[in-house]
Write a protein that holds these residues in place. Structure first.
Motif, PDB file in Angstrom:
ATOM      1  N   ALA A 173       4.658  10.520  -8.243  1.00 27.66           N
ATOM      2  CA  ALA A 173       4.595   9.989  -9.030  1.00 27.66           C
ATOM      3  C   ALA A 173       3.995   9.640 -10.480  1.00 27.66           C
ATOM      4  CB  ALA A 173       3.609  11.821  -9.336  1.00 27.66           C
ATOM      5  N   GLY A 174       3.193   9.082 -10.980  1.00 31.33           N
ATOM      6  CA  GLY A 174       3.283   8.787 -12.147  1.00 31.33           C
ATOM      7  C   GLY A 174       2.420   6.955 -12.204  1.00 31.33           C
ATOM      8  N   THR A 175       2.996   6.211 -13.065  1.00 32.45           N
ATOM      9  CA  THR A 175       1.668   4.951 -13.196  1.00 32.45           C
ATOM     10  C   THR A 175       2.154   3.957 -12.300  1.00 32.45           C
ATOM     11  OG1 THR A 175       4.400   3.624 -14.305  1.00 32.45           O
ATOM     12  CG2 THR A 175       2.232   4.791 -15.456  1.00 32.45           C
ATOM     13  N   PRO A 176       1.651   2.918 -11.543  1.00 32.47           N
ATOM     14  CA  PRO A 176       2.441   2.121 -10.470  1.00 32.47           C
ATOM     15  C   PRO A 176       3.252   1.415 -10.739  1.00 32.47           C
ATOM     16  CG  PRO A 176      -0.271   1.252 -10.743  1.00 32.47           C
ATOM     17  CD  PRO A 176       0.931   3.005 -11.938  1.00 32.47           C
ATOM     18  N   ALA A 177       3.746   1.137 -11.805  1.00 32.44           N
ATOM     19  CA  ALA A 177       5.545   0.641 -11.834  1.00 32.44           C
ATOM     20  C   ALA A 177       6.180   1.983 -11.777  1.00 32.44           C
ATOM     21  CB  ALA A 177       6.118   0.527 -12.843  1.00 32.44           C
ATOM     22  N   GLU A 178       6.367   3.641 -11.739  1.00 34.95           N
ATOM     23  CA  GLU A 178       7.045   4.305 -11.558  1.00 34.95           C
ATOM     24  C   GLU A 178       7.122   4.728 -10.374  1.00 34.95           C
ATOM     25  OE1 GLU A 178       6.739   7.539 -15.380  1.00 34.95           O
ATOM     26  OE2 GLU A 178       5.226   6.715 -14.489  1.00 34.95           O
ATOM     27  N   ILE A 179       5.850   5.005  -9.695  1.00 32.34           N
ATOM     28  CA  ILE A 179       5.742   5.020  -8.246  1.00 32.34           C
ATOM     29  C   ILE A 179       6.589   4.021  -7.728  1.00 32.34           C
ATOM     30  CG2 ILE A 179       3.922   4.812  -6.126  1.00 32.34           C
ATOM     31  CD1 ILE A 179       2.247   6.602  -7.582  1.00 32.34           C
ATOM     32  N   VAL A 180       5.880   2.435  -8.154  1.00 26.67           N
ATOM     33  CA  VAL A 180       7.355   1.390  -6.605  1.00 26.67           C
ATOM     34  C   VAL A 180       8.753   1.615  -7.176  1.00 26.67           C
ATOM     35  CG1 VAL A 180       8.545  -0.774  -6.678  1.00 26.67           C
ATOM     36  CG2 VAL A 180       5.310  -0.442  -7.897  1.00 26.67           C
ATOM     37  N   ALA A 181       9.207   1.870  -8.144  1.00 27.79           N
ATOM     38  CA  ALA A 181      10.610   2.932  -8.657  1.00 27.79           C
ATOM     39  C   ALA A 181      11.789   3.801  -7.851  1.00 27.79           C
ATOM     40  CB  ALA A 181      10.789   3.228 -10.025  1.00 27.79           C
ATOM     41  N   LEU A 206     -11.285   8.193  -3.941  1.00 26.80           N
ATOM     42  CA  LEU A 206     -11.199   6.662  -3.442  1.00 26.80           C
ATOM     43  C   LEU A 206     -10.595   6.326  -4.484  1.00 26.80           C
ATOM     44  CD1 LEU A 206     -14.388   7.433  -0.984  1.00 26.80           C
ATOM     45  CD2 LEU A 206     -11.883   7.730  -0.700  1.00 26.80           C
ATOM     46  N   ASP A 207     -10.819   6.162  -5.381  1.00 25.91           N
ATOM     47  CA  ASP A 207     -10.130   5.605  -6.101  1.00 25.91           C
ATOM     48  C   ASP A 207      -8.740   4.720  -6.834  1.00 25.91           C
ATOM     49  OD1 ASP A 207     -10.695   3.474  -8.916  1.00 25.91           O
ATOM     50  OD2 ASP A 207      -9.566   4.917  -9.930  1.00 25.91           O
ATOM     51  N   GLN A 208      -8.148   6.464  -6.505  1.00 27.63           N
ATOM     52  CA  GLN A 208      -6.822   6.571  -6.142  1.00 27.63           C
ATOM     53  C   GLN A 208      -6.375   5.592  -5.238  1.00 27.63           C
ATOM     54  OE1 GLN A 208      -2.648   9.435  -6.772  1.00 27.63           O
ATOM     55  NE2 GLN A 208      -4.845  10.309  -5.691  1.00 27.63           N
ATOM     56  N   ILE A 209      -6.636   5.580  -3.552  1.00 28.93           N
ATOM     57  CA  ILE A 209      -6.012   4.792  -2.847  1.00 28.93           C
ATOM     58  C   ILE A 209      -6.389   3.345  -3.521  1.00 28.93           C
ATOM     59  CG2 ILE A 209      -7.167   4.100  -0.564  1.00 28.93           C
ATOM     60  CD1 ILE A 209      -8.176   7.125  -0.034  1.00 28.93           C
ATOM     61  N   ALA A 210      -7.991   2.800  -3.765  1.00 26.23           N
ATOM     62  CA  ALA A 210      -7.727   1.719  -4.629  1.00 26.23           C
ATOM     63  C   ALA A 210      -7.478   0.995  -5.789  1.00 26.23           C
ATOM     64  CB  ALA A 210      -9.334   1.512  -5.406  1.00 26.23           C
ATOM     65  N   LEU A 211      -6.321   2.141  -6.321  1.00 26.97           N
ATOM     66  CA  LEU A 211      -5.121   1.313  -7.355  1.00 26.97           C
ATOM     67  C   LEU A 211      -3.803   1.609  -6.923  1.00 26.97           C
ATOM     68  CD1 LEU A 211      -3.975   1.160 -10.311  1.00 26.97           C
ATOM     69  CD2 LEU A 211      -4.426   3.962 -10.008  1.00 26.97           C
ATOM     70  N   LEU A 212      -3.249   2.106  -5.469  1.00 26.32           N
ATOM     71  CA  LEU A 212      -2.389   2.343  -4.877  1.00 26.32           C
ATOM     72  C   LEU A 212      -1.962   0.877  -4.565  1.00 26.32           C
ATOM     73  CD1 LEU A 212      -2.593   5.889  -3.798  1.00 26.32           C
ATOM     74  CD2 LEU A 212      -0.405   4.887  -5.379  1.00 26.32           C
ATOM     75  N   ALA A 213      -3.198   0.251  -3.703  1.00 28.97           N
ATOM     76  CA  ALA A 213      -3.513  -0.867  -3.155  1.00 28.97           C
ATOM     77  C   ALA A 213      -3.408  -1.963  -3.961  1.00 28.97           C
ATOM     78  CB  ALA A 213      -4.849  -0.890  -1.815  1.00 28.97           C
ATOM     79  N   GLU A 219      -2.316  -2.024  -7.111  1.00 34.21           N
ATOM     80  CA  GLU A 219      -0.683  -2.418  -7.658  1.00 34.21           C
ATOM     81  C   GLU A 219       0.415  -1.799  -7.512  1.00 34.21           C
ATOM     82  OE1 GLU A 219      -1.547  -1.342 -12.262  1.00 34.21           O
ATOM     83  OE2 GLU A 219      -3.567  -1.847 -11.711  1.00 34.21           O
ATOM     84  N   VAL A 220       0.859  -1.628  -5.968  1.00 32.84           N
ATOM     85  CA  VAL A 220       1.809  -0.456  -5.511  1.00 32.84           C
ATOM     86  C   VAL A 220       1.884  -1.198  -4.286  1.00 32.84           C
ATOM     87  CG1 VAL A 220       2.576   1.353  -4.582  1.00 32.84           C
ATOM     88  CG2 VAL A 220       1.395   1.400  -6.845  1.00 32.84           C
ATOM     89  N   LEU A 221       1.189  -1.410  -3.285  1.00 33.18           N
ATOM     90  CA  LEU A 221       1.309  -1.506  -2.582  1.00 33.18           C
ATOM     91  C   LEU A 221       1.602  -3.260  -2.051  1.00 33.18           C
ATOM     92  CD1 LEU A 221       0.283  -1.262   0.722  1.00 33.18           C
ATOM     93  CD2 LEU A 221      -1.442  -2.405   0.290  1.00 33.18           C
ATOM     94  N   PRO A 222       1.542  -4.475  -2.838  1.00 32.86           N
ATOM     95  CA  PRO A 222       1.801  -5.402  -3.192  1.00 32.86           C
ATOM     96  C   PRO A 222       3.386  -5.709  -3.974  1.00 32.86           C
ATOM     97  CG  PRO A 222      -0.281  -5.023  -4.261  1.00 32.86           C
ATOM     98  CD  PRO A 222       0.467  -4.088  -4.129  1.00 32.86           C
ATOM     99  N   GLN A 223       4.040  -4.834  -4.349  1.00 29.23           N
ATOM    100  CA  GLN A 223       5.715  -4.514  -4.632  1.00 29.23           C
ATOM    101  C   GLN A 223       6.086  -4.472  -4.043  1.00 29.23           C
ATOM    102  OE1 GLN A 223       5.557  -3.466  -8.832  1.00 29.23           O
ATOM    103  NE2 GLN A 223       3.402  -2.875  -8.989  1.00 29.23           N
TER     104      GLN A 223
END
Length: 307
Positions: A262-270, A293-300, A302-306
Motif C-alpha cells: 500500500a501507498g504511493t507508487p514509490a512506496e509500493i516499489v520499495a 480499473l483506474d488503480q490497475i492503470a496506475l499500477l501499470a 508507475e509500478v510495473l515499469p520499475q
C-alpha cells in the motif's frame, strides 16, 4: 519480478466485472489474471449475485483475452474429482492457446462446503487427497499412452489420458500454503511455483527456505521452483487517494502498509523490493475493488515499469 492481478469474485462480483479487470490487466501489461476458487463470501456483507465458478469463468476469459495468463489461487481439491478437473483445465488451456495455470490446494473454508453439499474431510485427509490429485492430474497430462493410478481415495484404470493441454509437458502447477512439512514437499515434487499468500517478509522467507530444503531432499534444483507471494494492494497517487481506496475496501492504511502492498507508487516499489530480497520471483496483487480499473492503470503506468 512478475506482477499479476488477483481477485476474489466470491465477495459479490459478476463475470462482467471479472472480464473488465482481466482486460484492464492485459492492456496494462500485467503477466496474469488470477482468481480465487470459492463458492461463498468470506466474512460478512452483501453476497451480491453469489459465486461464479472459477473454471467456467476462466473458459470465458480464455476466449475474450489474447495474451494474459489465466489461473486459480487456489482451486480446492475438495471441489472436483481429479479426472474431470484435469479435463477442464486442459480444455481451457486449448481455448486460451496455452495460457492456463492450475493452482491447487487442500481447501480450508468449511462454510462453503456446507452451503453447497461438498464433503469436508479432516485436514490430514484433505492433504492426502491433494497429494493424490496432484499425482493424477500431472500424470494424465504427461502420459504418452494410457495412465493408471491406485490410491487410497482415487484410482484410475486404463485412462486414455485425454484431452491433452496445449502447453508441453503440461500447464504450470502452483502449490501454496503454510504447512512446515507436507506443503513444501508437495511443492518440491509436483509444482512449478510455490505461493506464500498474505505472509509478512520474515515468515515468507522461512517458508521459501522450507521449499528449498524439500527440493534438495529429492535432488531437485531449488532454483527451478518459482517462489511467489500474494498481498492486498492499495495504490494511490498521493496519501489522500490511498486513504480513499483503503476506506472503499474497509481497511486501514497502516494495516495495509504492514500486511499488504500500500501507498504511493514509490512506496509500493520499495515494498516489492523487500520480497524480492528474500527470493520472491512473482507477486500477486490482490485487488478487492473490482470496479476500480483506474488503480490497475496506475499500477501499470508507475509500478510495473520499475520492477
Amino acid at each position: 519480478m512478475d506482477l499479476r492481478i488477483f481477485v476474489e469474485p466470491q465477495q459479490g462480483n459478476t463475470y462482467a466485472q471479472q472480464l473488465g479487470v482481466a482486460r484492464a490487466a492485459e492492456e496494462g501489461g500485467f503477466d496474469a489474471f488470477f482468481r480465487s476458487d470459492h463458492y461463498a463470501r468470506i466474512g460478512g456483507g452483501d453476497p451480491g449475485v453469489g459465486p461464479t465458478d472459477s473454471w467456467v469463468t476462466l473458459a470465458g476469459l480464455a476466449r475474450e483475452t489474447t495474451r494474459i495468463r489465466l489461473g486459480t489461487m487456489l482451486t480446492s481439491a475438495t471441489f472436483r474429482y481429479p479426472g474431470p478437473l484435469a479435463i477442464s483445465v486442459a480444455q481451457v488451456d486449448e481455448m486460451s492457446g496455452g495460457r492456463v495455470e492450475l493452482g491447487l490446494g487442500a481447501g480450508w473454508y468449511e462454510a462453503e462446503h456446507k452451503a453447497y453439499a461438498i464433503p469436508f474431510p479432516p485436514l490430514a485427509e484433505r492433504f492426502d487427497r491433494l497429494a493424490e490429485q496432484l499425482e493424477i492430474i500431472t500424470g494424465l497430462w504427461t502420459a504418452t499412452e494410457t495412465f493408471g493410478f491406485e490410491g487410497r481415495y482415487y484410482s484410475v484404470t486404463d485412462s486414455p489420458a485425454l484431452p491433452k493441454p496445449v502447453q508441453s509437458p503440461r500447464p504450470p502447477v502452483i502449490v501454496g500454503g503454510f504447512g512446515p512439512v507436507r506443503t513444501p514437499r508437495l511443492a518440491a515434487r509436483f509444482a512449478d511455483e510455490y505461493n506464500a499468500a498474505f505472509q509478512p517478509v520474515a515468515q515468507a522467507a522461512r517458508l521459501f527456505d522450507g521449499t528449498r530444503r524439500s527440493c534438495e531432499e529429492i535432488g531437485r534444483d531449488p532454483g527451478s521452483l518459482i517462489r511467489s507471494v500474494a498481498l492486498t494492494v492499495c495504490c494511490g497517487r498521493d496519501d489522500a487517494e490511498v486513504a480513499r481506496r483503503a476506506a472503499t475496501i474497509g481497511r486501514e492504511v497502516p494495516d495495509l502498509k504492514e500486511n499488504g502492498v500500500a501507498g504511493t507508487p514509490a512506496e509500493i516499489v520499495a515494498r516489492i523490493g523487500e520480497y524480492a530480497e528474500i527470493g520472491a520471483n512473482r507477486l500477486y496483487l490482490q485487488l478487492l475493488d473490482m470496479d476500480d480499473l483506474d488503480q490497475i492503470a496506475l499500477l501499470a503506468a508507475e509500478v510495473l515499469p520499475q520492477v
